[in-house]
Structures are given as structure tokens and as C-alpha cells.
Design an enzyme around this catalytic site. Structure first.
Site, short mmCIF file in Angstrom:
data_model
loop_
_atom_site.label_atom_id
_atom_site.label_comp_id
_atom_site.label_asym_id
_atom_site.label_seq_id
_atom_site.Cartn_x
_atom_site.Cartn_y
_atom_site.Cartn_z
N ASP A 35 0.85 -1.19 0.00
CA ASP A 35 0.00 0.00 0.00
C ASP A 35 0.89 1.24 0.00
O ASP A 35 1.90 1.31 0.69
CB ASP A 35 -0.92 0.00 1.24
CG ASP A 35 -2.06 0.98 1.10
OD1 ASP A 35 -3.23 0.54 0.98
OD2 ASP A 35 -1.80 2.21 1.12
N ILE A 36 0.48 2.25 -0.78
CA ILE A 36 1.28 3.47 -0.91
C ILE A 36 1.24 4.32 0.37
O ILE A 36 2.15 5.12 0.61
CB ILE A 36 0.80 4.27 -2.15
CG1 ILE A 36 1.90 5.16 -2.69
CG2 ILE A 36 -0.47 5.06 -1.86
CD1 ILE A 36 1.63 5.69 -4.09
N ASN A 93 -12.96 -3.28 2.35
CA ASN A 93 -13.96 -2.22 2.45
C ASN A 93 -14.85 -2.29 1.21
O ASN A 93 -14.37 -2.56 0.11
CB ASN A 93 -13.27 -0.85 2.52
CG ASN A 93 -12.37 -0.73 3.74
OD1 ASN A 93 -12.76 -1.13 4.83
ND2 ASN A 93 -11.18 -0.20 3.54
N GLU A 101 -12.38 3.31 -1.22
CA GLU A 101 -11.89 4.42 -2.05
C GLU A 101 -11.60 3.98 -3.48
O GLU A 101 -11.78 4.76 -4.41
CB GLU A 101 -10.63 5.03 -1.43
CG GLU A 101 -10.91 5.74 -0.11
CD GLU A 101 -9.65 6.27 0.55
OE1 GLU A 101 -8.55 6.11 -0.03
OE2 GLU A 101 -9.77 6.84 1.65
N VAL A 102 -11.11 2.77 -3.63
CA VAL A 102 -10.75 2.29 -4.97
C VAL A 102 -11.73 1.20 -5.38
O VAL A 102 -11.81 0.15 -4.72
CB VAL A 102 -9.30 1.75 -4.99
CG1 VAL A 102 -8.95 1.26 -6.39
CG2 VAL A 102 -8.32 2.82 -4.54
N HIS A 106 -10.23 -5.49 -3.33
CA HIS A 106 -8.92 -5.69 -2.74
C HIS A 106 -9.05 -6.07 -1.28
O HIS A 106 -9.98 -5.64 -0.59
CB HIS A 106 -8.03 -4.45 -2.87
CG HIS A 106 -8.66 -3.16 -2.39
ND1 HIS A 106 -9.60 -2.49 -3.13
CD2 HIS A 106 -8.50 -2.45 -1.26
CE1 HIS A 106 -9.98 -1.40 -2.47
NE2 HIS A 106 -9.33 -1.35 -1.33
N HIS A 108 -6.94 -5.80 2.27
CA HIS A 108 -5.80 -5.22 2.98
C HIS A 108 -5.26 -6.27 3.95
O HIS A 108 -6.03 -6.84 4.72
CB HIS A 108 -6.23 -4.02 3.84
CG HIS A 108 -6.80 -2.86 3.09
ND1 HIS A 108 -6.09 -1.69 2.89
CD2 HIS A 108 -8.01 -2.66 2.53
CE1 HIS A 108 -6.86 -0.82 2.24
NE2 HIS A 108 -8.03 -1.39 2.01
P1 AMP Z 1 -9.90 1.33 0.22
O1 AMP Z 1 -10.26 2.55 1.02
O2 AMP Z 1 -10.21 0.05 0.94
O3 AMP Z 1 -10.46 1.39 -1.17
O4 AMP Z 1 -8.32 1.33 0.12
C1 AMP Z 1 -7.60 1.82 -0.96
C2 AMP Z 1 -6.13 1.73 -0.61
O5 AMP Z 1 -5.39 1.91 -1.79
C3 AMP Z 1 -5.64 2.79 0.38
O6 AMP Z 1 -5.09 2.15 1.53
C4 AMP Z 1 -4.58 3.56 -0.41
O7 AMP Z 1 -3.50 3.96 0.37
C5 AMP Z 1 -4.18 2.54 -1.46
N1 AMP Z 1 -3.63 3.09 -2.69
C6 AMP Z 1 -4.14 4.09 -3.45
N2 AMP Z 1 -3.36 4.29 -4.53
C7 AMP Z 1 -2.36 3.39 -4.46
C8 AMP Z 1 -1.24 3.09 -5.27
N3 AMP Z 1 -0.96 3.77 -6.40
N4 AMP Z 1 -0.38 2.10 -4.88
C9 AMP Z 1 -0.63 1.41 -3.75
N5 AMP Z 1 -1.67 1.64 -2.94
C10 AMP Z 1 -2.52 2.61 -3.28
#
Ligand code: AMP
Length: 123
Positions: A35-36, A93, A101-102, A106, A108
Site C-alpha cells: 500500500d502506498i 472495504n 476508495e478504490v 482488494h 488489505h
Molecule cells: P480502500 O479505502 O479500501 O479502497 O483502500 C484503498 C487503498 O489503496 C488505500 O489504503 C490507499 O492507500 C491505497 N492506494 C491508493 N493508490 C495506491 C497506489 N498507487 N499504490 C498502492 N496503494 C494505493
């Protein structure tokens, strides 16, 4: 439920090789990367390569092979990173209340320190 997958999401771009990632493990159907913005000393994201929006979409429409590969990759990542002894937390999530968010499914994997209770209640 019909799911609509947004091909411009950041994990789709990672899978297309448009932006870099720090890969931990890659298989035919699954990618695991750091994770970034890590929330713990170990914070790895595991994603299917297929276009699935969230857990429910993946569970409903992924093939048996994709589902098996995803979970075995999660387990191999835990083994590789040595987190089975002291333990870890696996979280997904989904949607607005889940604060996803994405919009690409995925998991974690968080580890490396005591993580405390699962949720902190708002005051
Ligand atoms: P979620 O809120 O469960 O969708 O988590 C999305 C996760 O993606 C967050 O923990 C971010 O820090 C992570 N994230 C967003 N962009 C990147 C990226 N380019 N590389 C790695 N992790 C990312």
C-alpha cells in the site's frame, strides 16, 4: 445485482502497467503489492486481475480458479512476510459505508504491530 466496473480506477491502471507498484507476489490471476500509504509496518493489498468492483462482485462472478488463486495468494503473502506467528488483520472495504476508495476489489493485509480493536467508535 449488476456491477459496473470503472476501468479508470487506480488499480486497473496498475494492472495495465500504467503506474508502478511495489509487487510482493504475482500469479496468473492475482497481484499483491505494498500500500502506498501504509497504516502498519506491513500493509499489503491483494487484488484479483479480473475486473471486479468489490467483495460481493468477486464472490458472485469470479471463477473457482480465480477465487482459489486469490485466497492462496493471500496466504502465501502472509507466509512470505512472516506475519503468521504474531498475527495479522485482513480487511476489505465495500461501498460508501465501508469507505471503499478504490472500486476494484482488494484485501488489505495489515501486520507488524498490535493493531488494537477492530473499530474505534466515534466519540
Ligand atoms: P480502500 O479505502 O479500501 O479502497 O483502500 C484503498 C487503498 O489503496 C488505500 O489504503 C490507499 O492507500 C491505497 N492506494 C491508493 N493508490 C495506491 C497506489 N498507487 N499504490 C498502492 N496503494 C494505493
Amino acid at each position: 445485482m449488476p456491477w459496473t466496473y470503472d476501468t479508470s480506477n487506480i488499480f486497473a491502471r496498475i494492472l495495465r502497467g500504467e503506474i508502478p507498484n511495489k509487487t510482493v507476489l504475482e500469479t496468473a490471476d492475482t497481484l499483491a503489492f505494498h500500500d502506498i500509504r501504509p497504516q502498519a509496518p506491513v500493509h499489503v493489498l491483494v487484488i484479483p486481475k479480473g475486473a471486479y468492483v468489490d467483495f460481493a462482485h468477486f464472490a458472485a462472478e469470479a471463477t473457482e480458479a480465480e477465487i482459489a488463486d486469490f485466497h492462496r495468494t493471500c496466504a502465501r503473502v502472509c507466509e512470505m512476510l512472516g506475519v503468521n506467528g504474531d498475527g495479522f488483520r485482513a480487511i476489505t472495504n465495500a461501498g460508501a459505508h465501508g469507505h471503499q476508495e478504490v472500486p476494484h476489489y482488494h484485501l488489505h493485509i495489515l501486520a507488524g504491530r498490535p493493531l488494537g480493536p477492530m473499530l474505534v467508535r466515534p466519540a
